[in-house]
Motif scaffolding. Structure first.
Motif: not given
Length: 122
Positions: A32-34, A44-45, A68-71
């Motif tokens: 899950v990434m945002h 969100v993907s 930037w991404c949150n994973f």
């Protein structure tokens, strides 16, 4: 007469850049990434193993574009700079920025060196 100061950039006008993020975790792991920047929220993907997502943009002329991404994977959470013009626009990636999320970290492809390297750990 007023002097004009030139803004130094490698690419003027800025050329389109594409970031590609692939889930290279072993199946059946979901990633899950945002991802976002100061100007854009990409949402969100949810990526299955082997899936990838990408987006394209033109970096700003000041060389300060940052995404930037949150994973989230397997109860691990990590925030990383997925694209930073201060680094990426000077060799790590020129027009296509390849990123691979793996069990041991986040790998970035360097176009100049023609190789993958681990940039962040989980």
């Amino acid at each position: 007469m007023v002097g004009v100061q030139a803004i130094e950039t490698d690419h003027f006008p800025p050329r389109e850049t594409t970031v590609v993020v692939e889930n290279d975790l072993a199946a059946p792991n979901k990633l899950v990434m945002h991802c976002q920047s100061d100007d854009d929220d990409l949402g969100v993907s949810n990526l299955s193993s082997g899936e990838k997502t990408s987006w394209s943009f033109k970096p700003n002329i000041f060389g300060t574009t940052l995404f930037w991404c949150n994973f989230n994977w397997n109860n691990l959470v990590k925030s990383v700079d997925i694209y930073n013009a201060k680094h990426d626009d000077h060799g790590e990636c020129i027009t296509t920025c390849l990123r691979s999320v793996r069990e041991y970290g986040f790998y970035y492809y360097n176009e100049i060196d023609n190789q993958w390297y681990k940039k962040y750990t989980w």
